[in-house]
Design an enzyme around this catalytic site. Sequence first.
Site, PDB file in Angstrom:
ATOM      1  CB  SER A  81      -0.858   0.068   1.267  1.00 17.73           C
ATOM      2  OG  SER A  81      -1.535  -1.119   1.465  1.00 17.73           O
TER       3      SER A  81
ATOM      4  CG  HIS B 194      -2.863  -1.050  -3.870  1.00 18.48           C
ATOM      5  ND1 HIS B 194      -3.581   0.098  -3.669  1.00 18.48           N
ATOM      6  CD2 HIS B 194      -2.691  -1.595  -2.637  1.00 18.48           C
ATOM      7  CE1 HIS B 194      -3.816   0.249  -2.372  1.00 18.48           C
ATOM      8  NE2 HIS B 194      -3.285  -0.769  -1.731  1.00 18.48           N
TER       9      HIS B 194
ATOM     10  CD  GLU C 289      -4.534   2.637  -6.613  1.00 19.53           C
ATOM     11  OE1 GLU C 289      -4.877   3.819  -6.738  1.00 19.53           O
ATOM     12  OE2 GLU C 289      -3.954   2.206  -5.599  1.00 19.53           O
TER      13      GLU C 289
ATOM     14  CG  ASN D 159      -4.833   4.852   0.082  1.00 16.59           C
ATOM     15  OD1 ASN D 159      -6.019   4.877   0.382  1.00 16.59           O
ATOM     16  ND2 ASN D 159      -4.087   3.786   0.260  1.00 16.59           N
TER      17      ASN D 159
HETATM   18  P1  NAI Z   1      -1.977  -9.777   6.916  1.00 16.22           P
HETATM   19  O1  NAI Z   1      -1.156  -9.529   8.137  1.00 16.22           O
HETATM   20  O2  NAI Z   1      -3.414 -10.113   7.044  1.00 16.22           O
HETATM   21  O3  NAI Z   1      -1.307 -10.947   6.050  1.00 16.22           O
HETATM   22  C1  NAI Z   1       0.068 -11.035   5.796  1.00 16.22           C
HETATM   23  C2  NAI Z   1       0.411 -12.515   5.742  1.00 16.22           C
HETATM   24  O4  NAI Z   1       1.716 -12.656   5.210  1.00 16.22           O
HETATM   25  C3  NAI Z   1       0.393 -13.192   7.120  1.00 16.22           C
HETATM   26  O5  NAI Z   1      -0.516 -14.280   7.089  1.00 16.22           O
HETATM   27  C4  NAI Z   1       1.847 -13.640   7.328  1.00 16.22           C
HETATM   28  O6  NAI Z   1       1.942 -14.882   7.997  1.00 16.22           O
HETATM   29  C5  NAI Z   1       2.312 -13.746   5.873  1.00 16.22           C
HETATM   30  N1  NAI Z   1       3.777 -13.604   5.726  1.00 16.22           N
HETATM   31  C6  NAI Z   1       4.592 -12.737   6.322  1.00 16.22           C
HETATM   32  N2  NAI Z   1       5.862 -12.932   5.905  1.00 16.22           N
HETATM   33  C7  NAI Z   1       5.833 -13.956   5.010  1.00 16.22           C
HETATM   34  C8  NAI Z   1       6.816 -14.616   4.244  1.00 16.22           C
HETATM   35  N3  NAI Z   1       8.093 -14.276   4.322  1.00 16.22           N
HETATM   36  N4  NAI Z   1       6.397 -15.614   3.425  1.00 16.22           N
HETATM   37  C9  NAI Z   1       5.106 -15.976   3.344  1.00 16.22           C
HETATM   38  N5  NAI Z   1       4.120 -15.375   4.071  1.00 16.22           N
HETATM   39  C10 NAI Z   1       4.497 -14.378   4.892  1.00 16.22           C
HETATM   40  O7  NAI Z   1      -1.753  -8.478   5.999  1.00 16.22           O
HETATM   41  P2  NAI Z   1      -2.704  -7.917   4.843  1.00 16.22           P
HETATM   42  O8  NAI Z   1      -3.653  -6.943   5.416  1.00 16.22           O
HETATM   43  O9  NAI Z   1      -3.179  -9.048   4.023  1.00 16.22           O
HETATM   44  O10 NAI Z   1      -1.648  -7.048   4.012  1.00 16.22           O
HETATM   45  C11 NAI Z   1      -0.737  -7.643   3.125  1.00 16.22           C
HETATM   46  C12 NAI Z   1      -0.209  -6.588   2.171  1.00 16.22           C
HETATM   47  O11 NAI Z   1      -1.307  -6.021   1.443  1.00 16.22           O
HETATM   48  C13 NAI Z   1       0.489  -5.405   2.842  1.00 16.22           C
HETATM   49  O12 NAI Z   1       1.552  -5.002   2.026  1.00 16.22           O
HETATM   50  C14 NAI Z   1      -0.602  -4.337   2.903  1.00 16.22           C
HETATM   51  O13 NAI Z   1      -0.081  -3.029   2.924  1.00 16.22           O
HETATM   52  C15 NAI Z   1      -1.329  -4.600   1.594  1.00 16.22           C
HETATM   53  N6  NAI Z   1      -2.726  -4.163   1.517  1.00 16.22           N
HETATM   54  C16 NAI Z   1      -3.580  -4.346   2.585  1.00 16.22           C
HETATM   55  C17 NAI Z   1      -4.919  -3.958   2.479  1.00 16.22           C
HETATM   56  C18 NAI Z   1      -5.875  -4.186   3.613  1.00 16.22           C
HETATM   57  O14 NAI Z   1      -6.983  -3.596   3.579  1.00 16.22           O
HETATM   58  N7  NAI Z   1      -5.558  -5.014   4.609  1.00 16.22           N
HETATM   59  C19 NAI Z   1      -5.437  -3.343   1.236  1.00 16.22           C
HETATM   60  C20 NAI Z   1      -4.481  -3.290   0.152  1.00 16.22           C
HETATM   61  C21 NAI Z   1      -3.162  -3.649   0.324  1.00 16.22           C
END
Ligand code: NAI
Length: 284
Positions: free
Chosen positions: A119, A140, A152, A191
Site C-alpha cells: 500500500s 494493489h 492499481e 489513497n
Molecule cells: P496480513 O497480516 O493479514 O497478512 C500477511 C500474511 O503474510 C500473514 O498471514 C503472514 O503470515 C504472511 N507472511 C509474512 N511474511 C511472510 C513470508 N516471508 N512468506 C510468506 N508469508 C508471509 O496483511 P494484509 O492486510 O493481508 O496485508 C498484506 C499486504 O497487502 C500489505 O503489504 C498491505 O499493505 C497490503 N494491503 C492491505 C490492504 C488491507 O486492507 N488489509 C489493502 C491493500 C493492500
Amino acid sequence: MTIKKIAVIGGGTMGSGIAEVAAKSGCDTIVVEIDASLAEQAQKKLEVSTEKAVSRGKMTDGDRAGLLNRISFTTTFDELTDRDLVIEAVVESPSVKASVFKTLDEIVQKDGILASNTSSISIGEIADSTNRGPQVLGMHFFNPATVQPLVELIASEVTSEETLDKVESFTREVMGKHPIRTIDRAGFVVNRLLVPYLLQAMHMYDRGQASKEDIDAGMKFGCAHPQGPLELSDLIGLDTLQLVAEVLYDEFKEPTYAPPPILKRMVTAGHLGRKTGKGFYTYE
Ligand code: NAI
C-alpha cells in the site's frame, strides 16, 4: 507468455482474497505461508469463503470444487520455479518484502513477473532487491479482494511496457477486475485522493464546524457515498490511516497529508475505530 500459473505469497487478509480470485479465474494457484499452521488457516479461510459464495448463489458446487482443485498451500518457495506471475501480499515491511523478492528472483523462471500488493512502499525500492526490475510492478488490490473490482497497477521507473501490458490484460480479461495505471508515487491514485478528504473531515469535526453525524450525512446524502468520511476512517482503522498519512506527508511534504492532532490523540489513546470498538463512533 500467457499468465496461467500464479503464486501468492502470504495468505492473510489480502493474500487469501487474491488467491481466491486467481483460482476462480482458472489459474493454477499456489499460496505460500510462513508455517504449516498459517497455511492451514489460509486454506480454511478459502474453504469458508467459497462455501459462503455457494450459499449466496454466487458460485455452483461444481465451480467451487474446480477452484479448490486448482489451489494449493505450501510453506516453501521451492515449487514456484514455473510461475508466470507471483503476487506478494506479506506484511507491510520493507525488509520482509526485500527478502521475499530476493528469494523469488533466485527461484522463479526468468520470464516470470513479480508483483507487490504493497500500500505504501515504493515499487522501485522493492524491485531493487531483484535483478529483473523491468518485470517488477505493483498490483494493489482493494479489500475485500474478492469483491472490489479495482486493481492499481504501479510502474516503477524501470517497469517495462511489456510487463504492464501483460498484467493489465490479465487483470481485466482473466481476473475480471478493473485495472488502472499509475506511476510509483506514495498513495498511488486512490489513497492520494481519499486520505486528504478523510483528514479534512477530522479537522472539521475537531474545530466543531459540524457534528460527526452531520459530516457523514453530508457526504452520504449529498454525494451518494455509501459511508461518511468519519465512519470510513473507523472502518479502515485510525492507526492504519495515520500510518498512510505519514507516508504521504513524508513523500510530498504538503500540509494536506499531515495527520491532524485529533487523529494522533485518538491513536495514542488506543481508539483505533472498529478494530477496538471505539473511534469517532462506538461499536458493540
Ligand atoms: P496480513 O497480516 O493479514 O497478512 C500477511 C500474511 O503474510 C500473514 O498471514 C503472514 O503470515 C504472511 N507472511 C509474512 N511474511 C511472510 C513470508 N516471508 N512468506 C510468506 N508469508 C508471509 O496483511 P494484509 O492486510 O493481508 O496485508 C498484506 C499486504 O497487502 C500489505 O503489504 C498491505 O499493505 C497490503 N494491503 C492491505 C490492504 C488491507 O486492507 N488489509 C489493502 C491493500 C493492500
